[in-house]
Design an enzyme around this catalytic site. Structure first.
Site, PDB file in Angstrom:
ATOM      1  CB  SER A  75      -0.992  -0.022   1.324  1.00 31.90           C
ATOM      2  OG  SER A  75      -1.569   1.276   1.404  1.00 31.90           O
TER       3      SER A  75
ATOM      4  CE1 TYR B 179      -4.406  -2.376   4.633  1.00 29.58           C
ATOM      5  CE2 TYR B 179      -3.669  -0.264   4.218  1.00 29.58           C
ATOM      6  CZ  TYR B 179      -4.011  -1.359   3.797  1.00 29.58           C
ATOM      7  OH  TYR B 179      -4.162  -1.510   2.441  1.00 29.58           O
TER       8      TYR B 179
END
Length: 271
Positions: free
Chosen positions: A163, A176
């Site tokens: 990400s 995350y």
């Protein structure tokens, strides 16, 4: 193929007529974790259009998995839909064994399954929540890769989904973001380990994309969801991710390993 996920997000589009397949993955055997929705569905459809046999591993959403199967088959490709939990080692091994039993091996593994949950402060993160992030996002990647490597030969490709947050951080997605940073290190290290076997390992780092994972913000702070964007002034679409995975899976990227494709609408990452 499109899908309206939520009124706070634009409709998600997974593949468009503008994408023309050219058999870049003809007869390749592909396993995609988290392949039933979002980026995973887009990858499945693009690889199917390129001639691959596509297996998807999904967690609980049978309707979404069925829709993706129908999309794969509409491309004229063989589909295999598998239910399981990437956080469980046995589940990953069983999925790999099912693909091998069906098609005799695996040529491309896409580690895409993931989850996220936002928090205002680190004190809000329970031990269980912290562990769940790593179990799903990182351990699942390890379990699936370890199982698949027993059946992968020279020329195979492993593609991991990290990400943009691994590079720029996100103040409400600390667990995350930590897992996505771990994926970056994992990709780079594994790519070096597998050089002698001729197996390439790369990753894609999406920015904000119209997918179900964004709905984690719906009950947390709708303003975040409403304002989510990129320097291009919009969210990315799943169909804009799919071709990058095709590139990393096929021989067009034969001189590329341990690298990252940043698909983030212009966010500068210096990574």
């Amino acid at each position: 193929m499109s899908d309206h996920i939520d009124d706070l997000l634009p409709p998600a589009e997974y593949i468009t007529d503008a994408y023309k397949g050219s058999d870049k993955l003809a007869d390749k055997r592909v396993l995609i974790t988290g392949g039933d929705s979002g980026i995973g569905r887009a990858v499945a459809l693009h690889m199917a259009r390129e001639g691959a046999k596509v297996a998807i591993l999904y967690h609980t959403d049978e309707d979404s998995a069925r829709t993706t199967r129908e999309g794969i088959e509409a491309e004229g490709a063989d589909a295999l839909v598998l239910q399981g939990d990437t956080a469980d080692s046995h589940s990953c091994k069983k999925a790999v064994e099912s693909v091998v039993s069906q098609w005799g091996g695996i040529d491309v593994l896409v580690n895409n399954a993931g989850m996220q949950k936002p928090y205002h402060d680190l004190s809000e993160v329970s031990d269980e929540d912290w562990q769940q992030h790593f179990d799903v996002n990182m351990s699942g990647m390890f379990y699936a890769t370890r199982a698949a490597l027993e059946h992968m030969k020279e020329g195979a490709s492993i593609i991991n989904t990290t990400s943009v947050n691994a590079y720029v951080g996100n103040d409400v997605l600390v667990p995350y973001t930590a897992t996505k940073g771990a994926i970056v290190g994992y990709t780079r290290a594994l790519s070096q380990q597998l050089l002698s076997r001729g197996i390439r390992v790369n990753q894609v780092a999406p920015g904000p994309v119209v997918t179900e994972i964004q709905l984690a913000f719906k009950d947390f702070d709708k303003d975040i969801l409403k304002s989510m964007s990129s320097p291009m002034g919009r969210l990315g679409q799943p169909y804009e991710m799919g071709p990058a995975y095709v590139f990393l899976a096929c021989q067009d990227s034969s001189f590329m390993t341990g690298q990252t494709l940043h698909l983030n609408g212009g966010m500068i990452t210096n990574g």
